[in-house]
Design an enzyme around this catalytic site. Sequence first.
Site, mmCIF file in Angstrom:
data_model
loop_
_atom_site.group_PDB
_atom_site.id
_atom_site.type_symbol
_atom_site.label_atom_id
_atom_site.label_comp_id
_atom_site.label_asym_id
_atom_site.label_seq_id
_atom_site.Cartn_x
_atom_site.Cartn_y
_atom_site.Cartn_z
ATOM 1 N N GLU A 150 7.092 -18.555 7.648
ATOM 2 C CA GLU A 150 7.385 -17.871 8.917
ATOM 3 C C GLU A 150 6.641 -18.554 10.060
ATOM 4 O O GLU A 150 5.432 -18.787 9.962
ATOM 5 C CB GLU A 150 6.961 -16.403 8.820
ATOM 6 C CG GLU A 150 7.855 -15.608 7.877
ATOM 7 C CD GLU A 150 7.142 -14.464 7.200
ATOM 8 O OE1 GLU A 150 6.085 -14.044 7.682
ATOM 9 O OE2 GLU A 150 7.642 -14.007 6.153
ATOM 10 N N ALA B 126 11.055 -12.825 4.499
ATOM 11 C CA ALA B 126 11.706 -12.680 3.193
ATOM 12 C C ALA B 126 10.878 -13.473 2.199
ATOM 13 O O ALA B 126 11.353 -14.413 1.579
ATOM 14 C CB ALA B 126 13.139 -13.200 3.279
ATOM 15 N N GLU B 127 9.622 -13.078 2.063
ATOM 16 C CA GLU B 127 8.685 -13.856 1.255
ATOM 17 C C GLU B 127 9.109 -13.949 -0.194
ATOM 18 O O GLU B 127 8.844 -14.948 -0.867
ATOM 19 C CB GLU B 127 7.274 -13.255 1.327
ATOM 20 C CG GLU B 127 6.538 -13.483 2.648
ATOM 21 C CD GLU B 127 6.777 -12.385 3.661
ATOM 22 O OE1 GLU B 127 7.602 -11.467 3.381
ATOM 23 O OE2 GLU B 127 6.132 -12.414 4.733
ATOM 24 N N ASP C 102 -2.906 -11.337 2.630
ATOM 25 C CA ASP C 102 -2.677 -9.900 2.421
ATOM 26 C C ASP C 102 -1.222 -9.587 2.074
ATOM 27 O O ASP C 102 -0.936 -8.555 1.479
ATOM 28 C CB ASP C 102 -3.020 -9.121 3.693
ATOM 29 C CG ASP C 102 -4.355 -9.512 4.271
ATOM 30 O OD1 ASP C 102 -5.287 -8.720 4.136
ATOM 31 O OD2 ASP C 102 -4.468 -10.607 4.864
ATOM 32 N N PHE C 103 -0.313 -10.455 2.505
ATOM 33 C CA PHE C 103 1.111 -10.159 2.306
ATOM 34 C C PHE C 103 1.584 -10.526 0.911
ATOM 35 O O PHE C 103 2.747 -10.339 0.573
ATOM 36 C CB PHE C 103 1.968 -10.897 3.347
ATOM 37 C CG PHE C 103 1.500 -10.746 4.767
ATOM 38 C CD1 PHE C 103 0.773 -9.635 5.168
ATOM 39 C CD2 PHE C 103 1.781 -11.716 5.722
ATOM 40 C CE1 PHE C 103 0.323 -9.492 6.482
ATOM 41 C CE2 PHE C 103 1.343 -11.586 7.037
ATOM 42 C CZ PHE C 103 0.614 -10.472 7.409
ATOM 43 N N ILE C 104 0.682 -11.059 0.102
ATOM 44 C CA ILE C 104 1.075 -11.525 -1.224
ATOM 45 C C ILE C 104 1.660 -10.396 -2.070
ATOM 46 O O ILE C 104 2.416 -10.636 -3.013
ATOM 47 C CB ILE C 104 -0.129 -12.181 -1.937
ATOM 48 C CG1 ILE C 104 0.370 -13.077 -3.070
ATOM 49 C CG2 ILE C 104 -1.140 -11.162 -2.418
ATOM 50 C CD1 ILE C 104 1.185 -14.259 -2.613
ATOM 51 N N HIS D 83 -5.133 -6.972 6.975
ATOM 52 C CA HIS D 83 -5.069 -8.342 7.509
ATOM 53 C C HIS D 83 -6.420 -9.046 7.449
ATOM 54 O O HIS D 83 -6.714 -9.885 8.283
ATOM 55 C CB HIS D 83 -4.601 -8.329 8.967
ATOM 56 C CG HIS D 83 -3.153 -8.045 9.153
ATOM 57 N ND1 HIS D 83 -2.592 -6.824 8.882
ATOM 58 C CD2 HIS D 83 -2.127 -8.833 9.590
ATOM 59 C CE1 HIS D 83 -1.298 -6.865 9.154
ATOM 60 N NE2 HIS D 83 -0.985 -8.066 9.581
HETATM 61 C C1 TPP Z 1 5.359 -8.904 4.687
HETATM 62 C C2 TPP Z 1 4.847 -9.442 5.974
HETATM 63 N N1 TPP Z 1 5.161 -10.693 6.339
HETATM 64 C C3 TPP Z 1 4.729 -11.205 7.497
HETATM 65 C C4 TPP Z 1 3.947 -10.472 8.330
HETATM 66 C C5 TPP Z 1 3.426 -11.070 9.647
HETATM 67 N N2 TPP Z 1 4.152 -10.485 10.749
HETATM 68 C C6 TPP Z 1 3.685 -9.404 11.408
HETATM 69 S S1 TPP Z 1 4.745 -8.847 12.545
HETATM 70 C C7 TPP Z 1 5.842 -10.071 12.201
HETATM 71 C C8 TPP Z 1 7.119 -10.153 12.943
HETATM 72 C C9 TPP Z 1 7.859 -8.889 12.877
HETATM 73 O O1 TPP Z 1 9.060 -9.007 13.557
HETATM 74 P P1 TPP Z 1 9.928 -7.719 13.813
HETATM 75 O O2 TPP Z 1 10.143 -7.006 12.530
HETATM 76 O O3 TPP Z 1 11.144 -8.144 14.531
HETATM 77 O O4 TPP Z 1 9.018 -6.781 14.708
HETATM 78 P P2 TPP Z 1 8.482 -7.041 16.196
HETATM 79 O O5 TPP Z 1 7.186 -7.760 16.085
HETATM 80 O O6 TPP Z 1 9.498 -7.825 16.919
HETATM 81 O O7 TPP Z 1 8.282 -5.686 16.756
HETATM 82 C C10 TPP Z 1 5.374 -10.893 11.193
HETATM 83 C C11 TPP Z 1 6.091 -12.068 10.643
HETATM 84 C C12 TPP Z 1 3.603 -9.171 7.919
HETATM 85 N N3 TPP Z 1 2.810 -8.380 8.660
HETATM 86 N N4 TPP Z 1 4.089 -8.680 6.756
#
Ligand code: TPP
Lengths: 322, 322, 336, 336
Positions: free
Chosen positions: D33, D63-64, D89-91, D132
């Site tokens: 990502e 989509a890990e 942490d997302f593992i 986190h």
């Molecule tokens: C499972 C997971 N993968 C990655 C992340 C890191 N992360 C936090 S917010 C985010 C983007 C989220 O996008 P969206 O769902 O569109 O929400 P928005 O931030 O736009 O409100 C990511 C990749 C996470 N917290 N959890």
Amino acid sequence: MSPTLSNAQTTRYRRMCEMRAFDEACLEALKRKAIHGELHIGIGQEAVGAGMAESLRAADAVVSTHRNHFHGLAKGVEPKALMAEICEREAGLCRGHGGHMHPFDPKTNFSATGIVGASLPVALGYAHAFRLRGDDAVAVGVSGDGGSHTGGFHETMVMAGAAKLPLVVLVENNTLAISVDFGEVSPTETVAERASAYGAKSLRVEGTDPDIVAPAFAEAMDHARAGHGPVLIEATCFRFRGHFEGDPEHYRDRAERNRQRKERDPLLIYEAKMGEAAAEEMDAIRKAATAEMKAILAEVLEMPMPDASGALDYVFAGEGAA
Amino acid sequence: MSPTLSNAQTTRYRRMCEMRAFDEACLEALKRKAIHGELHIGIGQEAVGAGMAESLRAADAVVSTHRNHFHGLAKGVEPKALMAEICEREAGLCRGHGGHMHPFDPKTNFSATGIVGASLPVALGYAHAFRLRGDDAVAVGVSGDGGSHTGGFHETMVMAGAAKLPLVVLVENNTLAISVDFGEVSPTETVAERASAYGAKSLRVEGTDPDIVAPAFAEAMDHARAGHGPVLIEATCFRFRGHFEGDPEHYRDRAERNRQRKERDPLLIYEAKMGEAAAEEMDAIRKAATAEMKAILAEVLEMPMPDASGALDYVFAGEGAA
Amino acid sequence: MTQDRTALPLPMIISEAIGQEMARDETILAIGEDIGRAGGVFGATRGLQERFGKGRVVDAPIAEMAFTGMGVGLAQAGMRPLIEIMFVDFIGVCLEQVYNAAGKIPYMSGGRQKMPIVFKTAGGCIGSAAQHSQCLWGLFAHLPGLKVVAPCSPHDHKGLMAAALRSDDPVVFIEHKALLLRKCRDFAHGAEVPEEAYTVPIGEAAVVREGSDVTLATLSATVEHALAAAAKLAGEGLSVEVVDLRSVVPLDSDTVARSAEKTGRLLVVDEDYQSFGLSAELTLRVLDTIGHGTLKQVERLAVPDVPIPAALTLEKAVVPGKEMIVERLRKMANGA
Amino acid sequence: MTQDRTALPLPMIISEAIGQEMARDETILAIGEDIGRAGGVFGATRGLQERFGKGRVVDAPIAEMAFTGMGVGLAQAGMRPLIEIMFVDFIGVCLEQVYNAAGKIPYMSGGRQKMPIVFKTAGGCIGSAAQHSQCLWGLFAHLPGLKVVAPCSPHDHKGLMAAALRSDDPVVFIEHKALLLRKCRDFAHGAEVPEEAYTVPIGEAAVVREGSDVTLATLSATVEHALAAAAKLAGEGLSVEVVDLRSVVPLDSDTVARSAEKTGRLLVVDEDYQSFGLSAELTLRVLDTIGHGTLKQVERLAVPDVPIPAALTLEKAVVPGKEMIVERLRKMANGA
Ligand SMILES: Cc1ncc(C[n+]2csc(CCOP(=O)(O)OP(=O)(O)O)c2C)c(N)n1
Ligand SMILES: Cc1ncc(C[n+]2csc(CCOP(=O)(O)OP(=O)(O)O)c2C)c(N)n1
Ligand SMILES: [Mg+2]
Ligand SMILES: [Mg+2]
């Protein structure tokens, strides 16, 4: 006597017979205690395997599930090596380390996993590699109906759909995930109809007749191979045996199961379809397949088990014998 | 002077102003170093929050994401307790243990998670509880566009769809997941259209006008509350700020961002829509909201931090002060 | 009471415990694959769906991420869910909600939100190779906020399941597949199980065989192997004290320490992977308690950091069973 | 070479390493990502997508589960993927493919299928609370088949990343967020990084400060805290030897053992959770090597089995930093 079956029909029927005979040999191996873990048998689903086999090329990849023997045969995995692995022998595909749920054959790009839904992301990886290298190969990820509910299914379809990767997701819908009826846990009547959520091509076929499966599967492969993106193909079929060998099957009606076994046996269906005239010819094919797999099993049962001294090898690269 | 805005309009605008002012106060708190972790701000998405607030009942549940302040306010979480938690104070909603991504308020059935996609299964749990107990409450699970690609989204929709649970999945599509454009990774143009894969009702609205969001969200809640099953509602909007505070935003064009900030600001849109005649009245509402949140922040900044001696409390039930 | 309850299969004891708790407390409900109509792949929930209905005994699709998360939402809604992850090996698809939500929410909420969830699952080796044979209690134990229980005897299965369902904390309850295939009377200890409900406190180890030469601490199915090994070695003049840990978190290292202090020797046996898990943690805690250098011997025997192989010949070489334990204890006795 | 490379932020060093390896070997590709257009949330993949294209530097959706599994499929297809899990942490959403597939396939295939995958991820505490801030190397280390690397110095980041990308084994490469926010020159050791490619072998600890009174073994950002603590205590007459473990699997306990044997005292400091993790395993291996009872003191300092709290006051009380280390070493020196 000139043959009644066409070449294609002969091949389809022979393949189904081999798959059936292979799994019957596995049952025999289990009885002889040559397999000491859980065993999942594909009897009843051979038309799907035979239907796939035709349009799979050597460079294509197939990633299968816990119920994988017939997919392996369809992909061209050497039956003896596969049987030897299932029977935990040193000469097995994976030197007896993997077992029946975990065959890995780099030569034919065939692999499997015992974790439901986990086959699909792996197939997606192959698809990305094929696209990146400009190969015109296709990756096939196999799932059961149960696997279609997993997050892995969704994430794979999302990524394949967005990138239009050469991926065919084959869902064998045998209506059961162990005891759980597809109709009771699926929000949709079919899996195939979910393809629209991923911009994927969708196909749904009765999976007990290889003459139906083969052209549909070919269409799916052609679509993906041509770069038009992923295909979700659902093949309906029936699981003849318990989920695993030893499953008491408390959850289903024995009479109904036996009725379905009669009505939805791909071999019987094909025999009936080819008619009386082909009976003798087909009988010979079937006997040959049975004899072949029996011979393989006999040979495998004579093979040595892996030596305990190698139990720590292969955790990391470069460990153990080459 | 008699008011130009209707009661409903006043409430919608006031709620949006409060949400804006709340997040502005958070930005101020950050500047004053009262928050030492990552901070996600909801500015630009207030019309969604105000639209939700109207049809949420006390017994309903909302499970939100990393970008959750305005959802908390919409659900009725006490602003001072929320602000105190964000500023890591002992008097915070969670005694300073949770922080801004992890507010838990059993009183209002509001919670959140910092893991993308993880809000939805939790909401599903509430929905099952409501159905089981015969409550007519509805569970709302919030996700961003990015969250719609997760396995958790799919599995939740599958289970809610099959069981027709009272679940509303609200997807705030602000087109970005950090830097990743929805259009580049989604296989479908919208999230809403994926509802058909789950037998769910589907709604898609422009999420910058509370007069559009509120009735649509009410329709979704009514549908779920009446037992007709889950609803997938997508609200399009724009993320004004970086993904987190401090995000260098290398991935987007500053001029384009600033243009959108002007054109898609729910407060400006509402002010323009209500017209010159309402300007003074709205100005007063906004000032009052700003003053309120400033006062709350000032009070919070005087509050003590949690004492280090309590750092080991609350891992298990019965530990720490009641 | 004329029925011989020791003829019951262990899974019946577990379903009895769950049924009694569900009858007592209507906020308890169960979700998992094949737990309803089929009564569980081992029968450990048999009869419960008929008795309590499909709303309280839910046959879930293969969507572990959704239904573990449901556990969290249900707990937040005031319920006490039991979530079944069929085999512990599958935790990789849904660990998220277990450790980032259930395990942490009590703490993250400053004690304002409790998480009474039982994650019931089966571990251990019965020949199904690398992806269906793991124990993994060491993994859960490393993550804060989770109690981790792995009983051996039928008596403990019932009492600890009841205790888990009554606990306000998330409890990972790890059964062993090999034990689930047994009848009560096949157990060397704790085969008698009262019909009425009772609890066994979580976090207390039990000395299940007294001895004077060496302390063997272990848990789950390995307790039975240990007892068999001890019985055999008794004939050779070696007196083995066997401690059944019963839970990994909390870990009752004090009971082990007391025993080791008495015998002067400690062997920790673990069917989980050896490194970075239970065996080192327990050993070190014991040493910290009774003093480093006070024991004559301190050893551990566990799966030597390899995936579980398929072939029986290989499996036997890496999974500690009776023979392996006997051999190691003999070696220790010979001072090697 | 006039440019002062120590002015570079650490992430630039990492992207340099990845870029050099990708240029050398066209089977290497990266998926994660925000690694492409944004160049990574810390900038550790900056410039790579422009240089190598969208096929080799893939901006993935959230989509890990899919893209960790892609790593496995790519490896099977002969590629050498780097898969970025943004924060460790997302593992929980995708551990499955890491431990049941990547970690086990070499073994399950009897050595016939190698798994050259780098799982790159960031751990450690910078104030973002329970979901986190984790390190979790203890979790990966418990699972067989995974190498686990957690470097500290810029020099090691570059060399170990190159080694990971050249390794035929799956390597979990855990960066620390606090270090990713630093420039090279802010590091107390290993700030000089050659421009040309080189490797640092995985599995070798380094003595980064020599001392004679006590051995402090740690890794990742804590090495910097340890060095600061050692510098401070030197002024108080306490001579601390600091060992940077650099990897958890393989664990170079021999280097630690040699050092501890010399100093007679051992403190293991770990930013991961204390129990069932690195600290007990390392301590026990050292004791097993040099003999129990031979050291004057053996202690560990780690996160005391609680989730990381949000408030700075609480965080400071549970995450080992310079002050906490100084305090503990002083206590040890005073024989407490
Ligand atoms: C499972 C997971 N993968 C990655 C992340 C890191 N992360 C936090 S917010 C985010 C983007 C989220 O996008 P969206 O769902 O569109 O929400 P928005 O931030 O736009 O409100 C990511 C990749 C996470 N917290 N959890
Ligand atoms: C993630 C995960 N959950 C549960 C299981 C246990 N399990 C193995 S096969 C199976 C049913 C699979 O059903 P389906 O996908 O329809 O395949 P079929 O057995 O019918 O071929 C289940 C639940 C598993 N292996 N992995
Ligand atoms: Mg099925
Ligand atoms: Mg977004």
